[in-house]
Enzyme design. Structure first.
Site: not given
Length: 619
Positions: A489-490, A532
């Site tokens: 996950d960003i 994301e």
């Protein structure tokens, strides 16, 4: 016949009437059935006096007339059979199959029609349905499967000639490399001995007929010897236009046995021999053409049966081998160069990717059309971009679909002029079909790719990720092997969108996807999990290896620099890790553990890699 009847009555010579038989047989050989019919009707009138006198001889007269009718009828049946089998077909009626008419001569068309007439009779309804589906291929197939026995036909023809001209024997001599050899005879062939000179050879050289009598007394050399005495002979050449095919000879132990009428009859039979010879030459050509067309049909069907590009190319190569019978190469386009897809077993190349520059293949590609090289010595440039041994002719076929070059098929032979026009035409049709099939396979592969990939990042989409993960876990139930899952996950991705806009957010997603694709192994499965988030299935990887890979990804992504609106920034990611182990029973459980590990990483400061453990799973 009038002369014979008059002489028989005037001199009371009854045996003269038996001359009706040879007269009628000769007339039946030279004239049509109508003429013979009217001639037979004249016989009872010529014998009318004997019939009216009655008495004991009336039965003999009636038997004589009936035997005359029967003899003429039997001869006409034999003549009709011979004419049907051997004479050229001269009635150029319109054919329903134009392409078949262009392939076969009138004679072959007539044979086919006659063969079809003897097929079992069908009801009108079935016949109509049959005619609708009766294709040209079926007609040719029926013709090729019918019995064609030239030796038997020649034997029958010579026997009929022998009986017609009342000869002791009839022989057919044919030319082989300019030398006459016995082809067929009504006698036992081992009893015939050819000499190097004589009337036989003279007839062949001069293309003219000869009639000889009193051969023994005049010591005339016929040109062959046999066990029985030869006193008379008639010899006629067998001609095909101006070309002499051979000679027919009829001989007899009787003096003055043959006349000019016998010569004319024998010449008629020589025409039948010419017809058989033509059929004998044409038959192999028709058979080869039909066989090649059948191969083309079969291989074209195979080309259409698959949407796998590699399968299409292999089918093309196999089909081309059946038509071309030669060494085969296939080069597939790879950007501006070409990759060898297929080569001969004895080829030894240093590289699989080649440039065509300086070879004749380059000429074929630039001309965008097939190039046939009957003799490679006529060209300075090499055929192939690598060394080839003992190549004397080549046929180069580039595969184009619209403007795109898909590949090149190359046939090489160690013989000059190895590929006939017919073979080249068939290969061009096959290559055109393969081009369409390869283009279809390419489009199908592209559609499949779009169906399983994420349009923005190019990684697999969430649906395909789930399918892959299910398949891998099912496989591990049969073959136990390690497997780990990363969910990436960003961090603070919403802030990037809010600060720099969604286009910059999309650029960040594509960059991260690219880093993931380059960092993990080719066997690993990368996907955009959603928003994301990304997911990676690490095949054959235990917990320790998964942690190492996750850490490597985290560092590479953290070191990537982005620029937007004059600002420079970096991003970080949080990664959750779970491993397939004895405790994991379902796919959902493996994903849930990775999710919980990711959540733990984000809750404890982000920019971290966390492996799921029992402690993390506790509330």
């Amino acid at each position: 016949m009038l002369f014979v009847a008059g002489a028989s009555r005037a001199f009371d010579i009854q045996w003269l009437k038996w001359s009706y038989f040879p007269f009628l047989l000769i007339a039946a050989a030279l004239y049509d059935q109508k003429f013979i019919f009217f001639l037979l009707l004249a016989v009872p009138f010529l014998e009318l006096k004997s019939l009216l006198n009655g008495g004991e001889k009336i039965v003999e007269e009636i038997a004589f007339i009936l035997s005359l009718f029967a003899s003429a009828g039997v001869f006409l049946l034999f003549k009709r059979r011979i004419m049907k089998t051997h004479l050229p077909y001269t009635n150029a009626a319109a054919s329903d199959n134009d392409s078949l008419s262009s392939t076969l001569s009138f004679r072959e068309q007539d044979d086919i029609r006659e063969d079809l007439k003897i097929l079992p009779q069908e009801s009108p309804e079935k016949s109509q349905d049959r005619n609708k589906s009766f294709s040209e291929d079926e007609i040719i197939s029926h013709y090729l499967e019918s019995m064609f026995r030239p030796e038997d036909e020649l034997k029958e023809l010579l026997m009929l000639a022998k009986n017609t001209v009342f000869a002791d024997s009839v022989h057919l001599f044919v030319s082989s490399e300019g030398i006459l050899r016995l082809r067929c005879s009504t006698d036992e062939e081992e009893r015939i001995i050819l000499s190097v000179s004589g009337i036989l050879q003279q007839s062949f050289r001069e293309r003219k007929a000869f009639i000889e009598s009193d051969i023994t007394e005049k010591k005339i050399e016929i040109g062959y010897l046999k066990k029985d005495k030869i006193s008379s002979a008639v010899i006629v050449p067998v001609l095909d236009g101006n070309f002499a095919l051979g000679v027919i000879s009829a001989d007899s132990a009787r003096f003055h046995a043959f006349s000019s009428a016998d010569r004319d009859i024998l010449e008629m039979f020589s025409h039948q021999v010419t017809g058989i010879s033509r059929r004998e030459r044409v038959y192999p050509q028709i058979y080869r053409s039909y066989a090649h067309l059948k191969i083309l049909h079969e291989e074209s069907s195979r080309l259409l049966s698959s949407l796998d590009k590699d399968v299409v190319i292999r089918n093309l190569i196999n089909g081309a081998k059946r038509i071309g019978f030669s060494e085969m190469h296939f080069l597939m386009t790879k950007g501006a160069e070409f990759e060898i897809f297929h080569e001969t077993a004895d080829s030894q190349l240093d590289t699989r990717v080649l440039s065509l520059k300086g070879s004749l293949l380059d000429m074929a590609v630039k001309n965008r059309r097939p190039v046939y090289i009957s003799d490679v010595k006529d060209y300075r440039s090499p055929v192939m971009p690598f060394k080839t041994d003992n190549v004397k002719s080549a046929f180069i076929l580039p595969l184009f679909y619209e403007r795109d070059l898909l590949g090149i098929l190359i046939l090489l032979s160690d013989r000059t002029r190895a590929f006939s026009t017919h073979q080249r035409n068939l290969l061009e049709v096959l290559v055109n079909q393969a081009s369409t099939s390869m283009a279809n396979a390419k489009f199908h592969a592209e559609i499949e790719r779009l169906a399983v990939t994420d349009g923005l990042t190019g990684l697999f989409n969430h649906r395909h990720f789930q399918e892959k993960l299910t398949g891998e876990l099912q496989r591990r139930e049969r073959f136990p092997e390690s497997l780990s899952l990363l969910i990436i996950d960003i961090d603070y991705f919403k802030k990037i969108n809010d600060t720099y806009g969604h286009p910059m957010g999309d650029a960040v997603l594509k960059t991260v996807a690219g880093i993931i694709g380059k960092t993990v192994r080719n066997i690993d499965i990368s996907a955009r999990y959603g928003g994301e988030e990304f997911a990676v299935i690490l095949l054959g990887t235990e917990a320790k290896g998964a942690q190492n890979m996750a850490e490597r990804l985290r560092k590479v992504i953290m070191n990537e620099t982005f620029t937007a609106d004059g600002d420079t920034f970096n991003i970080t990611v949080s990664i959750g890790i779970s491993t397939y182990a004895d405790g994991v029973k379902r796919k959902e459980e493996l994903v849930e553990r990775a999710d919980k590990a990711l959540y733990h990483a984000k809750q404890t400061g982000r920019n971290r890699c966390v492996l799921w453990s029992e402690k993390i799973g506790q509330p």
